[in-house]
Design a protein around this motif. Structure first.
Motif, PDB file in Angstrom:
ATOM      1  N   GLY A  77      27.638  35.294  38.611  1.00 45.22           N
ATOM      2  CA  GLY A  77      28.289  36.295  37.984  1.00 45.22           C
ATOM      3  C   GLY A  77      29.023  36.602  37.141  1.00 45.22           C
ATOM      4  O   GLY A  77      30.086  37.707  36.494  1.00 45.22           O
ATOM      5  N   GLY A  78      28.309  36.217  35.720  1.00 47.13           N
ATOM      6  CA  GLY A  78      29.303  36.343  34.600  1.00 47.13           C
ATOM      7  C   GLY A  78      27.897  36.881  33.744  1.00 47.13           C
ATOM      8  O   GLY A  78      26.880  37.637  34.044  1.00 47.13           O
ATOM      9  N   ASP A 213      32.029  35.062  45.909  1.00 39.66           N
ATOM     10  CA  ASP A 213      32.708  33.635  44.963  1.00 39.66           C
ATOM     11  C   ASP A 213      34.228  33.613  46.211  1.00 39.66           C
ATOM     12  O   ASP A 213      34.093  32.375  46.075  1.00 39.66           O
ATOM     13  CB  ASP A 213      32.943  33.901  43.728  1.00 39.66           C
ATOM     14  CG  ASP A 213      34.280  35.091  43.179  1.00 39.66           C
ATOM     15  OD1 ASP A 213      34.040  35.415  44.486  1.00 39.66           O
ATOM     16  OD2 ASP A 213      34.745  35.133  42.261  1.00 39.66           O
ATOM     17  N   ARG A 339      30.255  45.606  37.021  1.00 40.29           N
ATOM     18  CA  ARG A 339      31.143  44.740  37.597  1.00 40.29           C
ATOM     19  C   ARG A 339      31.186  43.177  38.394  1.00 40.29           C
ATOM     20  O   ARG A 339      30.647  42.698  38.767  1.00 40.29           O
ATOM     21  CB  ARG A 339      31.509  45.771  38.915  1.00 40.29           C
ATOM     22  CG  ARG A 339      32.607  45.649  40.285  1.00 40.29           C
ATOM     23  CD  ARG A 339      32.504  45.999  41.144  1.00 40.29           C
ATOM     24  NE  ARG A 339      31.903  47.560  40.525  1.00 40.29           N
ATOM     25  CZ  ARG A 339      33.610  48.557  39.973  1.00 40.29           C
ATOM     26  NH1 ARG A 339      34.481  47.848  40.464  1.00 40.29           N
ATOM     27  NH2 ARG A 339      33.020  49.570  40.673  1.00 40.29           N
ATOM     28  N   GLU A 340      31.080  42.088  37.097  1.00 41.28           N
ATOM     29  CA  GLU A 340      31.510  40.666  37.260  1.00 41.28           C
ATOM     30  C   GLU A 340      32.364  41.087  38.249  1.00 41.28           C
ATOM     31  O   GLU A 340      33.928  41.598  38.260  1.00 41.28           O
ATOM     32  CB  GLU A 340      31.456  39.611  36.221  1.00 41.28           C
ATOM     33  CG  GLU A 340      32.957  40.612  35.379  1.00 41.28           C
ATOM     34  CD  GLU A 340      32.429  39.796  34.024  1.00 41.28           C
ATOM     35  OE1 GLU A 340      31.869  38.335  34.492  1.00 41.28           O
ATOM     36  OE2 GLU A 340      32.535  40.338  33.264  1.00 41.28           O
ATOM     37  N   SER A 341      32.727  40.199  38.868  1.00 40.28           N
ATOM     38  CA  SER A 341      33.814  39.911  39.888  1.00 40.28           C
ATOM     39  C   SER A 341      35.300  38.885  39.106  1.00 40.28           C
ATOM     40  O   SER A 341      35.248  38.032  39.679  1.00 40.28           O
ATOM     41  CB  SER A 341      33.922  38.584  41.115  1.00 40.28           C
ATOM     42  OG  SER A 341      32.705  37.429  40.709  1.00 40.28           O
ATOM     43  N   VAL A 342      35.549  39.443  38.236  1.00 45.15           N
ATOM     44  CA  VAL A 342      36.636  38.646  37.514  1.00 45.15           C
ATOM     45  C   VAL A 342      37.896  39.296  36.903  1.00 45.15           C
ATOM     46  O   VAL A 342      37.831  40.947  37.297  1.00 45.15           O
ATOM     47  CB  VAL A 342      36.151  39.029  35.026  1.00 45.15           C
ATOM     48  CG1 VAL A 342      37.418  38.148  35.154  1.00 45.15           C
ATOM     49  CG2 VAL A 342      35.103  38.116  35.496  1.00 45.15           C
TER      50      VAL A 342
END
Lengths: 342, 338
Positions: A77-78, A213, A339-342
């Motif tokens: 995810g990065g 995540d 769209r990383e989940s950050v």
């Protein structure tokens, strides 16, 4: 090669993907790779001489290794934008070390670089998990810091040289098997290690983390620790690439420039979703081979150096677009932006 | 425009006073902090930091990056990004200068903006119609533009008339004319994002594209428009740099790494990289922070390479601070397990 043979005899209760699922994940990029290899064979019939093929593998080694590392970060995810700067820093630091202490055993320098890559990766990982900085920004910051530090230290003109025994890994052959370059051995080791890692529980958990995540966390996964591991391995992969690149091309302050985007492109060519959770490491490495085959093909066709990047741009967009179409029945997320989940 | 006019804020959308989205206050606190530290550092060396001349320099240093970053704000808010802006700035600087050499000022500006709009449209269509991830789509576009530039140019080309260099060098009182160009672009962007349907749609698409689509937002058109607006801003930066340099240059946009630095400036301004949150006011703060740093370094005669080190650290630390403060950021953060 698909890394998806059914679980060996033991009665594993945990989930395994269906045997064909992995093949389907790898298929589009294999089509691309085969098409490029056929084109290479047509343009240059001698390309498949074992010697030249091994030379191609050797040239591909740094990018494939970087792609394997980048895959771990992307699938969790990065992003890792710092790998190009790590390669440059690795080459320059090695030269400076030999400059400061001539006669230093080359294995010591290799160890220093690997530790340095590990450290950079761990810092990337901690900044993007514990401090919740989007990994795009965290690794961009790392890139600026490393670039600035390398140039600051060397004043833009790296000194020193890389002795013969250190450059062996990048450009020499295995003694006793003169046809086999060391770089290909390193590549094979990294490739096998990457596949084994992704087949381990940790590897599968990494993919699950990239997919969702929150769910992974609720299921007891130590999300931050796992992501730090992914960044750390990417940093180590970049250090390995730096050792090969240094041996291959010698000292330059531009040794690694552009590698971060090439690695990400390779991973995406392999059908791995930016944002995480989908794609296989074999496909990512096949994407890197495809990219390298494309470079080779363009050179053989005599496309001028300047236009090369334009052709590369068109082909990358086309390949990803076509890959997206053939995927769209299974994947509903192909239209998702960065769209990383950050 | 026949789509049902369901805006995410409901019928009274245009009249709702929106709360600031994102930590804009923190951004300007950070700016004040950087300014104070710079002031102390310069004062410790016996220099004078708080002067009109210095403030003007900071503003002047902000213009090119500011224009690019304001454009980048549109696409990032819409959940995209644009990695092609650096080469687009170079290209439009060349288009401006070469057109002005033969056809005059107005055709030069129009040609540059037209080229920019076409590039932005292409980016938007590749992202939406072909479903290519924005990162790859705009990276591919960057490679295409780079190939074109390297194939056709080896150095500066074209020339702008002296009358047009007023944009780059003249001042109204103490304030450079170019700062008004940036201010006008910021004002228009603020208005578009906060007071028009398009703006609300951009936030909606960036927040959750699927929900936006189901709510009747024309997501494809919105994202394409965001890409075109972003490219137009980069085109303005190219026009400005042509005026400043007196010619077009193939390195006008790439030397300063406007692609990555503009994204960093937007995020430094508190806008969420994933889209849907933030705004142009923050972006201006982010750009001013970077420009202030640059000015401080120049005054201290710091090694230019060392600048990048500090820049990188400042960007990461600032974003880490926002993440600590912003509950929303943290909820979306990589802490699923906690």
């Amino acid at each position: 090669m698909t890394g998806t043979e059914p679980a060996s005899g033991a009665a594993h209760l945990r989930w395994r993907p269906a045997p064909l699922a992995g093949l389907r994940a790898v298929a589009p990029v294999l089509v691309l790779l085969v098409a490029l290899l056929v084109a290479l064979a047509v343009v240059d019939p001698g390309f498949f001489d074992p010697e030249r093929l091994l030379a191609f593998l050797r040239r591909s080694a740094p990018l494939v290794i970087l792609a394997a590392g980048q895959y771990l970060v992307i699938v969790s995810g990065g992003f890792d934008l710092s790998v190009g700067a790590v390669v440059t820093a690795g080459v320059v630091v090695a030269a400076e070390l030999f400059n400061l202490a001539p006669g230093l055993p080359w294995l010591v320098v290799v160890a220093v670089l690997l530790l340095g890559g590990l450290l950079v990766g761990v810092v990337n990982g901690i900044v993007s998990t514990v401090f919740a900085v989007p990994s795009f920004i965290a690794t961009l910051g790392m890139m600026l810091v490393l670039q600035g530090a390398v140039f600051f230290w060397t004043q833009g003109a790296p000194r020193g040289y890389l002795p013969e025994d250190y450059r062996m890994l990048g450009r020499s052959a295995v003694p006793g098997a003169e046809w086999l370059p060391w770089a290909v051995v390193v590549l094979a080791v990294v490739g096998v290690a990457a596949v084994l890692f992704m087949r381990s529980d940790t590897g599968r958990t990494l993919v699950a983390t990239g997919d969702n995540d929150v769910a992974a966390g609720l299921a007891g996964v130590r999300v931050a620790r796992l992501r730090i591991l992914a960044f750390a391995l990417s940093g180590v992969a970049a250090a390995v690439a730096a050792i090969l690149v240094g041996g291959f091309t010698g000292v330059s302050a531009q040794a690694g420039s552009g590698y971060e985007f090439q690695a990400i492109t390779a991973v995406v060519l392999g059908g791995v979703a930016l944002g995480g959770g989908r794609g296989s490491v074999v496909a990512a490495m096949a994407g890197a081979f495809s990219l390298q085959a494309l470079f080779t093909l363009l050179t053989l066709l005599g496309v001028s150096g300047a236009l090369e990047s334009a052709v590369q741009g068109v082909i990358v967009i086309t390949a990803v677009a076509v890959g997206g179409i053939s995927w769209s029945r299974r994947a509903t997320r192909t239209h998702q932006p960065v769209r990383e989940s950050v | 425009m026949t789509a049902p006019s369901v805006t995410p804020t409901g019928r009274s959308g245009a009249f709702v006073r929106l709360r600031p989205r994102g930590p804009v206050g923190v951004v300007y606190l950070a700016l004040v902090g950087v300014y104070l530290v710079g002031w102390l550092a310069v004062a410790a060396r016996g220099g004078d930091f708080v002067t009109v001349g210095n403030t003007v320099t900071i503003l002047q240093n902000s213009v090119a990056l500011g224009l690019v970053a304001v454009g980048q704000t549109y696409v990032i808010l819409a959940g995209s990004l644009d990695l092609s802006v650096a080469y687009l700035v170079s290209l439009t600087s060349l288009v401006t200068a070469q057109t002005m050499q033969t056809a005059g000022v107005v055709p030069g500006v129009l040609a540059a903006l037209a080229v920019a709009a076409v590039v932005g449209l292409a980016n938007g269509l590749v992202v939406t119609r072909l479903g290519v991830n924005a990162f790859i789509a705009t990276l591919g576009m960057a490679l295409i533009l780079r190939g074109y530039l390297e194939h056709n140019y080896t150095g500066p080309a074209g020339a702008v008339p002296t009358s047009f260099q007023h944009l780059g060098y003249d001042r109204l009182g103490p304030v450079p004319v170019s700062v008004f160009l940036l201010a006008a672009t910021v004002a228009v962007t603020w208005f578009v994002l906060r007071r028009t349907r398009l703006g609300h749609h951009i936030y909606a698409v960036g927040g959750d594209e699927e929900v936006a689509r189901l709510s009747g937002v024309p997501t494809t058109r919105t994202r394409v428009t965001a890409h075109v607006l972003c490219a137009l801003c980069a085109g303005l930066a190219g026009v400005f740099l042509a005026s400043r340099l007196g010619a077009g240059a193939p390195w006008a946009g790439t030397e300063a790494q406007y692609d990555l630095v503009s994204i960093a400036a937007v995020v430094l301004g508190g806008t969420l990289l994933a889209g849907g949150r933030g705004g142009v006011a923050g972006t201006v703060g982010g750009v001013l922070i970077l420009a202030t740093l640059d000015t401080v370094f120049d005054q201290l005669a710091v090694d230019p390479f060392f600048k990048n080190v500090v820049r990188g650290v400042v960007i990461v630390v600032a974003v880490a601070l926002y993440a600590r403060r912003g509950v929303d950021v943290r909820r979306r953060g990589m802490r699923g397990g906690s």
